[in-house]
Design a protein around this motif. Structure first.
Motif, PDB file in Angstrom:
ATOM      1  N   ALA A  75       0.835  -1.207   0.000  1.00 12.84           N
ATOM      2  CA  ALA A  75       0.000   0.000   0.000  1.00 12.84           C
ATOM      3  C   ALA A  75       0.866   1.251   0.000  1.00 12.84           C
ATOM      4  O   ALA A  75       0.557   2.237  -0.685  1.00 12.84           O
ATOM      5  N   PHE A  76       1.972   1.226   0.763  1.00 11.94           N
ATOM      6  CA  PHE A  76       2.875   2.375   0.793  1.00 11.94           C
ATOM      7  C   PHE A  76       3.478   2.628  -0.592  1.00 11.94           C
ATOM      8  O   PHE A  76       3.584   3.773  -1.036  1.00 11.94           O
ATOM      9  N   VAL A  77       3.873   1.554  -1.271  1.00 10.93           N
ATOM     10  CA  VAL A  77       4.464   1.703  -2.601  1.00 10.93           C
ATOM     11  C   VAL A  77       3.446   2.278  -3.579  1.00 10.93           C
ATOM     12  O   VAL A  77       3.762   3.175  -4.377  1.00 10.93           O
ATOM     13  N   ALA A  78       2.214   1.770  -3.523  1.00  8.94           N
ATOM     14  CA  ALA A  78       1.178   2.287  -4.421  1.00  8.94           C
ATOM     15  C   ALA A  78       0.901   3.757  -4.138  1.00  8.94           C
ATOM     16  O   ALA A  78       0.686   4.553  -5.068  1.00  8.94           O
ATOM     17  N   LEU A  79       0.912   4.152  -2.869  1.00 10.04           N
ATOM     18  CA  LEU A  79       0.704   5.553  -2.524  1.00 10.04           C
ATOM     19  C   LEU A  79       1.878   6.398  -3.016  1.00 10.04           C
ATOM     20  O   LEU A  79       1.682   7.505  -3.543  1.00 10.04           O
ATOM     21  N   ALA A  80       3.112   5.891  -2.874  1.00  6.45           N
ATOM     22  CA  ALA A  80       4.286   6.616  -3.370  1.00  6.45           C
ATOM     23  C   ALA A  80       4.184   6.820  -4.877  1.00  6.45           C
ATOM     24  O   ALA A  80       4.509   7.899  -5.393  1.00  6.45           O
ATOM     25  N   GLN A 124       1.499  12.561  -9.366  1.00  7.03           N
ATOM     26  CA  GLN A 124       1.056  13.942  -9.138  1.00  7.03           C
ATOM     27  C   GLN A 124       2.227  14.920  -9.260  1.00  7.03           C
ATOM     28  O   GLN A 124       2.077  16.003  -9.855  1.00  7.03           O
ATOM     29  N   LEU A 125       3.379  14.550  -8.720  1.00  4.87           N
ATOM     30  CA  LEU A 125       4.568  15.398  -8.842  1.00  4.87           C
ATOM     31  C   LEU A 125       5.001  15.516 -10.294  1.00  4.87           C
ATOM     32  O   LEU A 125       5.411  16.592 -10.748  1.00  4.87           O
ATOM     33  N   TYR A 126       4.909  14.416 -11.017  1.00  3.59           N
ATOM     34  CA  TYR A 126       5.289  14.437 -12.422  1.00  3.59           C
ATOM     35  C   TYR A 126       4.380  15.372 -13.210  1.00  3.59           C
ATOM     36  O   TYR A 126       4.852  16.170 -14.031  1.00  3.59           O
TER      37      TYR A 126
END
Length: 229
Positions: free
Chosen positions: A65-70, A76-78
């Motif tokens: 889940a952490f990886v998917a959120l990252a 979004q940053l891109y």
């Protein structure tokens, strides 16, 4: 012949995508308040208001889940990084300064992103997702400079920009470790470090150009075929 879509298959897929976004929203809320080690799958399920068994269907463990959120934060940053600049930049130094300020503001507004990308105890998988996002930004940054300026040949320009981004991340991690956010003076320090590093390889000035729509569209490298390796 096109494969037949079973009745209810498309709505089910849509519901599954929404469920994943709900889970990531819940994970973000929890990570904004707790360290990675203090967040469990059970807490994510409770925050998302779904059964734990349903969460296992999408994410076998909390790190997934952490990886998917990252990856969502990276997307979004891109998207933020490839927005055309208005007014047009007059120097490549202005591009670096503007983009770093925007990225820092984005992260400061999202405590979970700060924790994932800059906090201690970041997993290898999250770090790999962060590096992949930085590489995409570096590729698009080359396209952006090509769109706004007449660039001479600069060997391994994408790698050099990726190094500048890594310098930025290291300085921001120091700020986050000390203060819990990216302070303005550390944004300034990261911009100065990135520009100083790039100045070893880039001339002080590039001749500006008026970007055409095709050049601006090419900035979105994720929409283009990946370069052959």
């Amino acid at each position: 012949m096109k494969p037949r879509v079973k009745q209810g298959e498309r709505p089910m897929r849509s519901r599954g995508l929404k469920r994943v976004q709900d889970i990531l929203d819940a994970t973000e809320i929890l990570l904004a308040e707790k360290s990675n080690e203090d967040v469990s799958l059970a807490q994510i399920a409770e925050q998302a208001e779904i059964p734990l068994a349903s969460l296992y269907h999408f994410f076998p463990n909390r790190n997934a889940a952490f990886v998917a959120l990252a990856k969502r934060f990276n997307e979004q940053l891109y998207r933020l990084a490839i927005e055309p600049m208005d007014p047009r930049p007059t120097s490549w130094q202005q591009v670096v300064s503007f983009r770093q300020a925007r990225s820092a503001a984005f992260l400061n507004a999202r405590p979970a992103a700060l924790r994932l990308f800059l906090g201690a105890g970041v997993s290898v998988d999250v770090r790999a997702a962060d590096w992949a996002g930085n590489e995409a930004v570096a590729r698009s940054r080359v396209k952006l400079l090509e769109a706004y300026f007449h660039l001479p040949y600069i060997k391994d320009l994408q790698t050099k920009i990726a190094v500048a981004i890594a310098l930025q991340d290291g300085i921001w991690a120091l700020s986050y470790g000390r203060l819990g956010f990216i302070a303005p003076e550390f944004v300034d320090a990261s911009t100065e470090a990135a520009i100083s590093y790039l100045r070893n390889y880039l001339p002080k000035h590039f001749e500006p150009r008026v970007p055409d729509p095709e050049a601006l569209a090419a900035i979105d490298v994720l929409a283009q075929p990946a370069p052959a390796t």
